[in-house]
Design a protein around this motif. Structure first.
Motif, PDB file in Angstrom:
ATOM      1  N   ILE A 194      44.554  24.237  50.714  1.00  0.00           N
ATOM      2  CA  ILE A 194      43.291  23.918  50.197  1.00  0.00           C
ATOM      3  C   ILE A 194      43.157  24.519  48.885  1.00  0.00           C
ATOM      4  O   ILE A 194      42.890  25.906  48.847  1.00  0.00           O
ATOM      5  N   ASP A 195      43.098  23.880  47.650  1.00  0.00           N
ATOM      6  CA  ASP A 195      42.589  24.830  46.563  1.00  0.00           C
ATOM      7  C   ASP A 195      41.269  25.272  46.543  1.00  0.00           C
ATOM      8  O   ASP A 195      40.311  24.512  47.061  1.00  0.00           O
ATOM      9  N   ALA A 253      39.395  34.065  47.512  1.00  0.00           N
ATOM     10  CA  ALA A 253      39.034  34.148  46.338  1.00  0.00           C
ATOM     11  C   ALA A 253      38.079  35.477  46.232  1.00  0.00           C
ATOM     12  O   ALA A 253      37.682  36.048  45.053  1.00  0.00           O
ATOM     13  N   ASP A 254      37.312  35.483  47.113  1.00  0.00           N
ATOM     14  CA  ASP A 254      36.181  36.545  47.395  1.00  0.00           C
ATOM     15  C   ASP A 254      36.721  38.057  47.469  1.00  0.00           C
ATOM     16  O   ASP A 254      36.160  38.848  46.847  1.00  0.00           O
ATOM     17  N   ILE A 255      38.211  38.134  48.032  1.00  0.00           N
ATOM     18  CA  ILE A 255      38.669  39.371  48.017  1.00  0.00           C
ATOM     19  C   ILE A 255      39.487  39.989  46.654  1.00  0.00           C
ATOM     20  O   ILE A 255      39.533  40.899  46.604  1.00  0.00           O
ATOM     21  N   ASP A 256      40.113  38.991  46.119  1.00  0.00           N
ATOM     22  CA  ASP A 256      40.737  38.959  44.963  1.00  0.00           C
ATOM     23  C   ASP A 256      40.696  38.050  44.089  1.00  0.00           C
ATOM     24  O   ASP A 256      41.485  37.061  43.711  1.00  0.00           O
ATOM     25  N   PRO A 257      39.540  38.258  43.356  1.00  0.00           N
ATOM     26  CA  PRO A 257      39.174  37.171  42.168  1.00  0.00           C
ATOM     27  C   PRO A 257      39.998  37.082  41.162  1.00  0.00           C
ATOM     28  O   PRO A 257      40.312  36.232  40.675  1.00  0.00           O
ATOM     29  N   THR A 258      40.774  37.964  40.818  1.00  0.00           N
ATOM     30  CA  THR A 258      41.674  38.191  39.938  1.00  0.00           C
ATOM     31  C   THR A 258      42.912  37.204  40.129  1.00  0.00           C
ATOM     32  O   THR A 258      43.386  36.551  39.159  1.00  0.00           O
ATOM     33  N   TYR A 259      43.479  37.351  41.404  1.00  0.00           N
ATOM     34  CA  TYR A 259      44.540  36.489  41.734  1.00  0.00           C
ATOM     35  C   TYR A 259      44.041  35.325  41.653  1.00  0.00           C
ATOM     36  O   TYR A 259      44.794  34.182  41.312  1.00  0.00           O
ATOM     37  N   ALA A 260      42.737  34.785  42.194  1.00  0.00           N
ATOM     38  CA  ALA A 260      42.294  33.345  42.487  1.00  0.00           C
ATOM     39  C   ALA A 260      42.160  32.849  40.982  1.00  0.00           C
ATOM     40  O   ALA A 260      42.539  31.557  40.838  1.00  0.00           O
TER      41      ALA A 260
END
Length: 68
Positions: free
Chosen positions: A66-67, A25-32
């Protein structure tokens, strides 16, 4: 899912050293964020390892997801 169908995200991990799967999520917060919305809407998740050889890549065992 909103129409009563089953929906799944499938992650095939092409690393032989993975013991579990999660999002970066730190690399692609939009995807997360989109992933989180999909999960909240009822989309399921499957993650599997794979067996890699010079001749083929085949499905391996399931891996825990792991969500974030």
């Amino acid at each position: 899912v909103a129409n009563g169908h089953r929906a799944m995200m499938f992650y095939l991990v092409q690393r032989t050293d993975a013991a579990q799967v999660t999002l970066a999520a730190d690399i692609d917060p939009t995807y997360a964020a989109a992933f989180k919305s999909a999960r909240a809407a009822g989309v399921g998740v499957l993650a599997h390892a794979c067996h890699i050889s010079p001749d083929a890549i085949t499905l391996g065992p399931p891996l825990p997801f792991i969500d974030p």
